[in-house]
Motif scaffolding. Structure first.
Motif, PDB file in Angstrom:
ATOM      1  N   GLY A 281       0.816  -1.216   0.000  1.00 28.64           N
ATOM      2  CA  GLY A 281       0.000   0.000   0.000  1.00 28.64           C
ATOM      3  C   GLY A 281       0.844   1.258   0.000  1.00 28.64           C
ATOM      4  O   GLY A 281       0.565   2.208  -0.757  1.00 28.64           O
ATOM      5  N   LEU A 282       1.871   1.287   0.845  1.00 27.80           N
ATOM      6  CA  LEU A 282       2.771   2.445   0.845  1.00 27.80           C
ATOM      7  C   LEU A 282       3.474   2.603  -0.500  1.00 27.80           C
ATOM      8  O   LEU A 282       3.648   3.722  -0.999  1.00 27.80           O
ATOM      9  N   ALA A 283       3.861   1.476  -1.098  1.00 27.14           N
ATOM     10  CA  ALA A 283       4.544   1.531  -2.391  1.00 27.14           C
ATOM     11  C   ALA A 283       3.624   2.029  -3.492  1.00 27.14           C
ATOM     12  O   ALA A 283       4.059   2.741  -4.401  1.00 27.14           O
ATOM     13  N   ALA A 284       2.337   1.649  -3.429  1.00 27.00           N
ATOM     14  CA  ALA A 284       1.397   2.115  -4.453  1.00 27.00           C
ATOM     15  C   ALA A 284       1.235   3.626  -4.391  1.00 27.00           C
ATOM     16  O   ALA A 284       1.200   4.308  -5.428  1.00 27.00           O
ATOM     17  N   VAL A 285       1.144   4.179  -3.184  1.00 26.96           N
ATOM     18  CA  VAL A 285       1.004   5.639  -3.041  1.00 26.96           C
ATOM     19  C   VAL A 285       2.284   6.336  -3.501  1.00 26.96           C
ATOM     20  O   VAL A 285       2.243   7.298  -4.288  1.00 26.96           O
ATOM     21  N   ALA A 286       3.447   5.855  -3.011  1.00 30.16           N
ATOM     22  CA  ALA A 286       4.706   6.472  -3.414  1.00 30.16           C
ATOM     23  C   ALA A 286       4.964   6.292  -4.906  1.00 30.16           C
ATOM     24  O   ALA A 286       5.455   7.213  -5.578  1.00 30.16           O
ATOM     25  N   GLY A 287       4.621   5.118  -5.438  1.00 33.18           N
ATOM     26  CA  GLY A 287       4.819   4.884  -6.863  1.00 33.18           C
ATOM     27  C   GLY A 287       3.976   5.801  -7.719  1.00 33.18           C
ATOM     28  O   GLY A 287       4.420   6.259  -8.782  1.00 33.18           O
ATOM     29  N   LEU A 288       2.742   6.105  -7.280  1.00 34.12           N
ATOM     30  CA  LEU A 288       1.891   7.016  -8.040  1.00 34.12           C
ATOM     31  C   LEU A 288       2.484   8.412  -8.080  1.00 34.12           C
ATOM     32  O   LEU A 288       2.530   9.054  -9.130  1.00 34.12           O
ATOM     33  N   PHE A 289       2.967   8.895  -6.936  1.00 31.59           N
ATOM     34  CA  PHE A 289       3.541  10.239  -6.894  1.00 31.59           C
ATOM     35  C   PHE A 289       4.841  10.322  -7.698  1.00 31.59           C
ATOM     36  O   PHE A 289       5.143  11.367  -8.283  1.00 31.59           O
ATOM     37  N   LEU A 290       5.615   9.241  -7.726  1.00 27.68           N
ATOM     38  CA  LEU A 290       6.839   9.247  -8.521  1.00 27.68           C
ATOM     39  C   LEU A 290       6.561   9.016 -10.002  1.00 27.68           C
ATOM     40  O   LEU A 290       7.346   9.435 -10.857  1.00 27.68           O
ATOM     41  N   ALA A 291       5.440   8.343 -10.293  1.00 29.05           N
ATOM     42  CA  ALA A 291       5.126   8.056 -11.692  1.00 29.05           C
ATOM     43  C   ALA A 291       4.726   9.315 -12.450  1.00 29.05           C
ATOM     44  O   ALA A 291       4.959   9.396 -13.670  1.00 29.05           O
ATOM     45  N   LEU A 292       4.141  10.277 -11.777  1.00 30.27           N
ATOM     46  CA  LEU A 292       3.695  11.486 -12.477  1.00 30.27           C
ATOM     47  C   LEU A 292       4.862  12.262 -13.078  1.00 30.27           C
ATOM     48  O   LEU A 292       4.848  12.574 -14.272  1.00 30.27           O
ATOM     49  N   PRO A 293       5.911  12.595 -12.312  1.00 27.38           N
ATOM     50  CA  PRO A 293       7.059  13.232 -12.978  1.00 27.38           C
ATOM     51  C   PRO A 293       7.801  12.292 -13.913  1.00 27.38           C
ATOM     52  O   PRO A 293       8.357  12.727 -14.922  1.00 27.38           O
ATOM     53  N   ALA A 294       7.803  10.987 -13.607  1.00 26.18           N
ATOM     54  CA  ALA A 294       8.489  10.043 -14.491  1.00 26.18           C
ATOM     55  C   ALA A 294       7.790   9.910 -15.831  1.00 26.18           C
ATOM     56  O   ALA A 294       8.422   9.536 -16.826  1.00 26.18           O
ATOM     57  N   ALA A 295       6.481  10.218 -15.879  1.00 30.33           N
ATOM     58  CA  ALA A 295       5.739  10.185 -17.131  1.00 30.33           C
ATOM     59  C   ALA A 295       5.780  11.519 -17.864  1.00 30.33           C
ATOM     60  O   ALA A 295       5.119  11.676 -18.895  1.00 30.33           O
ATOM     61  N   GLY A 296       6.562  12.467 -17.354  1.00 28.85           N
ATOM     62  CA  GLY A 296       6.710  13.755 -18.022  1.00 28.85           C
ATOM     63  C   GLY A 296       5.594  14.741 -17.764  1.00 28.85           C
ATOM     64  O   GLY A 296       5.442  15.704 -18.522  1.00 28.85           O
ATOM     65  N   ARG A 297       4.837  14.552 -16.690  1.00 26.73           N
ATOM     66  CA  ARG A 297       3.715  15.450 -16.428  1.00 26.73           C
ATOM     67  C   ARG A 297       4.134  16.715 -15.701  1.00 26.73           C
ATOM     68  O   ARG A 297       3.311  17.611 -15.489  1.00 26.73           O
ATOM     69  N   PHE A 298       5.377  16.806 -15.278  1.00 20.35           N
ATOM     70  CA  PHE A 298       5.884  18.008 -14.627  1.00 20.35           C
ATOM     71  C   PHE A 298       7.087  18.580 -15.373  1.00 20.35           C
ATOM     72  O   PHE A 298       7.939  19.215 -14.777  1.00 20.35           O
ATOM     73  N   GLY A 299       7.159  18.321 -16.663  1.00 19.93           N
ATOM     74  CA  GLY A 299       8.230  18.876 -17.464  1.00 19.93           C
ATOM     75  C   GLY A 299       9.296  17.856 -17.799  1.00 19.93           C
ATOM     76  O   GLY A 299       9.409  16.789 -17.181  1.00 19.93           O
ATOM     77  N   ALA A 300      10.081  18.213 -18.806  1.00 29.11           N
ATOM     78  CA  ALA A 300      11.112  17.300 -19.293  1.00 29.11           C
ATOM     79  C   ALA A 300      12.320  17.225 -18.376  1.00 29.11           C
ATOM     80  O   ALA A 300      13.119  16.295 -18.481  1.00 29.11           O
ATOM     81  N   VAL A 301      12.466  18.207 -17.461  1.00 25.81           N
ATOM     82  CA  VAL A 301      13.632  18.203 -16.586  1.00 25.81           C
ATOM     83  C   VAL A 301      13.501  17.161 -15.493  1.00 25.81           C
ATOM     84  O   VAL A 301      14.448  16.427 -15.169  1.00 25.81           O
ATOM     85  N   LEU A 302      12.306  17.055 -14.885  1.00 24.61           N
ATOM     86  CA  LEU A 302      12.101  16.119 -13.789  1.00 24.61           C
ATOM     87  C   LEU A 302      11.971  14.673 -14.255  1.00 24.61           C
ATOM     88  O   LEU A 302      12.146  13.751 -13.457  1.00 24.61           O
ATOM     89  N   ARG A 303      11.643  14.466 -15.528  1.00 26.24           N
ATOM     90  CA  ARG A 303      11.403  13.100 -15.998  1.00 26.24           C
ATOM     91  C   ARG A 303      12.621  12.193 -15.826  1.00 26.24           C
ATOM     92  O   ARG A 303      12.506  11.110 -15.238  1.00 26.24           O
TER      93      ARG A 303
END
Length: 261
Positions: free
Chosen positions: A83-105
Motif C-alpha cells: 500500500g505504501l509503495a502504491a502511493v509512493a509509486g503514483l507520486f513518482l510516476a507522475l514526474p516520471a511520465a513527463g507530467r511536470f516537465g522534461a527536466v524532472l522526468r
C-alpha cells in the motif's frame, strides 16, 4: 498465382540469438557445476535423512497459535508495504511520465531505477540498522523496492494512454488536476490496480524471506527454528508459508478477475 515474398531476415535478431546461446554455453563451461554429485548414493542418503527430520510437523496448539501470529504479521507486512509503495509509486510516476516537465522526468526515472535495483533483502539489511529488528524494517524494505517497480509500471501506463480525453477537458476549461482526475487516472486505474495486486503476491513471498534477516514474521520464525535444528517446527513454518502464499494468490486472482469484468 505468385508466391508472396519471403519476410526479410533481421540480421540483428539472429546475432542476438547466437550471442545468447554462446553466453549460455560459456556459462556452463566456466562454472564448476558438479551435477553428477547430486545423484551419488551418499548425497541421496544425506538428503533423505535431512528431509526425514522434518516429519512429522509440529502441530501442538501452542505452536499453531504462534504460527497464526507470525502469518498475520507476514500478511500485514506485505499489505502495508504494498500500500505504501502504491502511493509512493503514483507520486513518482507522475514526474516520471513527463507530467511536470522534461527536466524532472529523467531524475524521477533515475530514482525509480535506484529503488527497484536494490533487492528487498539489501533494503532490509540497511533499514535494520535504523529501525531495529522486527516487522517495521521489513515493511519499509518492501515499500522501498516495490515503489520503484510500481512507479515505473504506473509511469509507462500513463505514457501509453490516449491523450485526447484529457486534451478535450482542458480545451473546455478544466484545470490540470481536474482533467487528470477525470481522464488519465480512470483510464489507467484498472491496470494500476492489477499491477498492485500482482506485486502484493510477490511481496507475500518476499516478506516470508525477509524474516530470515530479522525483519519479523514467518521468516524470522523459520530462521530461529532452523538455527536450533528444530526441524518439525521448521516444517510447520514452511507449510504455513505455503498456505499463506496460496491463499493470497487465489484472492489476488479473484480480485483481478472482478476488476477486469
Amino acid at each position: 498465382m505468385t508466391r508472396p515474398p519471403a519476410p526479410p531476415r533481421d540480421l540483428g535478431a539472429w546475432l542476438l540469438t547466437a550471442g545468447l546461446l554462446l553466453l549460455a554455453v560459456a556459462s556452463f563451461a566456466s562454472l564448476d557445476l558438479q551435477l553428477a554429485a547430486l545423484f551419488q548414493p551418499d548425497a541421496l542418503r544425506s538428503l533423505s535423512e535431512f528431509l526425514a527430520g522434518f516429519a512429522p510437523p509440529d502441530h501442538s496448539p501452542a505452536f499453531l497459535g504462534q504460527l497464526a501470529v507470525g502469518a498475520l504479521e507476514t500478511l500485514a507486512m506485505s499489505a502495508l508495504g504494498t500500500g505504501l509503495a502504491a502511493v509512493a509509486g503514483l507520486f513518482l510516476a507522475l514526474p516520471a511520465a513527463g507530467r511536470f516537465g522534461a527536466v524532472l522526468r529523467p531524475l524521477a526515472r533515475l530514482l525509480l531505477n535506484v529503488l527497484r535495483s536494490i533487492p528487498e533483502l539489501v533494503w532490509a539489511a540497511l533499514l535494520l540498522v535504523a529501525a531495529g529488528l522486527g516487522p517495521m524494517a521489513g515493511t519499509l524494505a518492501l515499500a522501498c523496492h516495490t515503489s520503484g517497480v510500481l512507479g515505473r509500471l504506473f509511469a509507462d501506463a500513463f505514457e501509453n494512454l490516449d491523450p485526447a480525453p484529457e486534451q478535450a477537458l482542458r480545451i473546455h476549461g478544466a484545470g490540470r488536476l481536474a482533467a487528470f482526475c477525470y481522464a488519465p487516472l480512470p483510464q489507467a486505474l484498472p491496470q494500476m490496480l492489477s499491477y498492485t495486486l500482482y506485486r502484493w503476491e510477490n511481496n507475500i513471498r518476499a516478506a516470508a524471506v525477509l524474516g530470515v534477516v530479522g525483519a519479523g514474521g514467518l521468516g524470522q520464525m523459520l530462521k530461529y527454528h532452523l538455527s536450533l535444528f528444530q526441524m518439525p517446527a521448521a516444517a510447520s513454518v514452511i507449510l504455513a508459508m505455503l498456505v499463506l502464499v496460496a491463499a493470497v494468490d487465489g484472492l489476488s486472482v479473484l480480485l483481478r478477475r472482478w476488476l477486469t469484468r
